[in-house]
Motif scaffolding. Structure first.
Motif, PDB file in Angstrom:
ATOM      1  N   GLU A 174       0.807  -1.215   0.000  1.00 21.49           N
ATOM      2  CA  GLU A 174       0.000   0.000   0.000  1.00 21.49           C
ATOM      3  C   GLU A 174       0.841   1.266   0.000  1.00 21.49           C
ATOM      4  O   GLU A 174       0.716   2.103  -0.883  1.00 21.49           O
ATOM      5  CB  GLU A 174      -0.936   0.027   1.223  1.00 21.49           C
ATOM      6  CG  GLU A 174      -1.972  -1.074   1.240  1.00 21.49           C
ATOM      7  CD  GLU A 174      -2.864  -0.986   2.460  1.00 21.49           C
ATOM      8  OE1 GLU A 174      -2.807   0.032   3.177  1.00 21.49           O
ATOM      9  OE2 GLU A 174      -3.614  -1.953   2.707  1.00 21.49           O
ATOM     10  N   ARG A 175       1.710   1.427   0.992  1.00 23.27           N
ATOM     11  CA  ARG A 175       2.327   2.719   1.268  1.00 23.27           C
ATOM     12  C   ARG A 175       3.774   2.808   0.805  1.00 23.27           C
ATOM     13  O   ARG A 175       4.479   1.805   0.719  1.00 23.27           O
ATOM     14  CB  ARG A 175       2.258   3.006   2.773  1.00 23.27           C
ATOM     15  CG  ARG A 175       0.860   3.328   3.271  1.00 23.27           C
ATOM     16  CD  ARG A 175       0.806   3.378   4.782  1.00 23.27           C
ATOM     17  NE  ARG A 175       0.868   2.032   5.350  1.00 23.27           N
ATOM     18  CZ  ARG A 175      -0.198   1.252   5.534  1.00 23.27           C
ATOM     19  NH1 ARG A 175      -1.392   1.689   5.199  1.00 23.27           N
ATOM     20  NH2 ARG A 175      -0.073   0.040   6.044  1.00 23.27           N
ATOM     21  N   ASP A 218       0.612   6.830  -3.496  1.00 25.94           N
ATOM     22  CA  ASP A 218       0.508   7.181  -2.082  1.00 25.94           C
ATOM     23  C   ASP A 218       0.669   8.694  -1.907  1.00 25.94           C
ATOM     24  O   ASP A 218       1.704   9.186  -1.456  1.00 25.94           O
ATOM     25  CB  ASP A 218       1.559   6.419  -1.275  1.00 25.94           C
ATOM     26  CG  ASP A 218       1.352   6.554   0.230  1.00 25.94           C
ATOM     27  OD1 ASP A 218       0.434   7.287   0.649  1.00 25.94           O
ATOM     28  OD2 ASP A 218       2.117   5.915   0.992  1.00 25.94           O
TER      29      ASP A 218
END
Length: 303
Positions: A174-175, A218
């Motif tokens: 995700e990040r 992100d």
């Protein structure tokens, strides 16, 4: 050390044993790695032959029955050649799959331009709803493959490469990860470009963010980093230069900012050579990156 692609077949074969919903679709390339899995699960390992449009179409058909297809071949044959099927059979029908590529931008120069795909991520960027993972190490590739398979019915692209960093970083699918903190600019480096960027920015007062999941982009991580280091941003990507420039600009739309996009140039290199020669020709080696990053951010970033 094994490569990302070396890790791919064993990991997905184990997942086939664990998850009765999983299927693998191949187009001649990579079949040897799934020979054992095909014997154990003859209905869930499918080789369509050298038919890349059918490769994606068959995967979409399996997805419509409720299966989770993992689709594999070289990037140019997986994203570019069957792009209409990616757009319609997966996207328009709103079904998911995990596309796993090999050969990246120029991993096999001897194969010629037909086996290179520097524009793959930019092409997928024209479609809605894709998650794109770009690991920088085989361990990261394994983690991100597992994330991709477990992502419900999402559409996920996992971009494998022979280029690799010396050690794996913790990744969560995700990040972005902050690797170095500074006060005079932000460098976002993607996947296998991390080692070169760390070498290039040694002694420079910059923040380095490491991205292995580039879509969704992100934006919160970039905004946090620029809050402390200023809004001069350099993107270093192992595919088409400028692919993420718009995403970074959108993230900073409420602040004046400058962005430099570094990556593979549009000019075709018509000599086979070796991958490291292509890296240097596109200015993605550490020495060239240092000159380009330093010139953009200015001498004041030196510590």
């Amino acid at each position: 050390m094994d490569t990302m692609r070396d890790r791919f077949a064993p990991v997905v074969s184990r997942l086939l044993d664990e998850d009765p919903r999983l299927a693998v679709v191949l187009a001649a390339i990579g079949t040897d790695g799934f020979a054992g899995a095909a014997r154990r699960h003859p209905g869930r390992v499918v080789d369509v032959g050298i038919r890349e449009q059918l490769l994606v179409g068959a995967a979409a058909g399996l997805a419509l029955t409720g299966l989770r297809p993992v689709v594999h071949t070289f990037a140019s044959f997986l994203v570019e050649r069957p792009f209409e099927q990616v757009k319609l059979d997966l996207g328009h029908q709103d079904v998911g799959a995990v596309l796993v590529s090999a050969a990246a931008s120029f991993d096999w120069p001897a194969g010629g331009y037909t086996h290179m795909a520097p524009g793959d991520v930019a092409l997928l960027d024209t479609l809605d709803g894709w998650t794109v993972h770009v690991p920088g190490h085989p361990d990261e590739a394994e983690t991100l493959l597992r994330h991709a398979v477990a992502a419900g019915d999402d559409k996920v692209y996992v971009r494998l490469s022979l280029q690799s960093n010396g050690r794996a970083m913790p990744v969560d699918g995700e990040r972005f990860r902050t690797v170095r903190e500074g006060r005079s600019g932000v460098v976002v480096t993607v996947g296998p470009m991390l080692d070169a960027v760390l070498d290039a920015t040694e002694g420079l007062d910059v923040t380095v963010l490491y991205a292995t999941t580039v879509r969704p982009f992100d934006a919160p991580a970039l905004r946090r980093a620029t809050g402390a280091a200023g809004t001069d941003v350099v993107l270093v990507e192992p595919y088409l230069a400028g692919t993420s420039t718009a995403a970074a600009s959108d993230a900073l739309s409420d602040a004046p900012h400058r962005i430099l996009g570094l990556g593979v140039g549009r000019r075709e290199l018509r000599r086979y050579g070796q991958p490291e020669e292509h890296v240097a020709a596109h200015g993605l080696d550490a020495r060239s990156l240092r000159d380009r990053i330093g010139s953009f951010l200015g001498a004041a970033v030196r510590v």
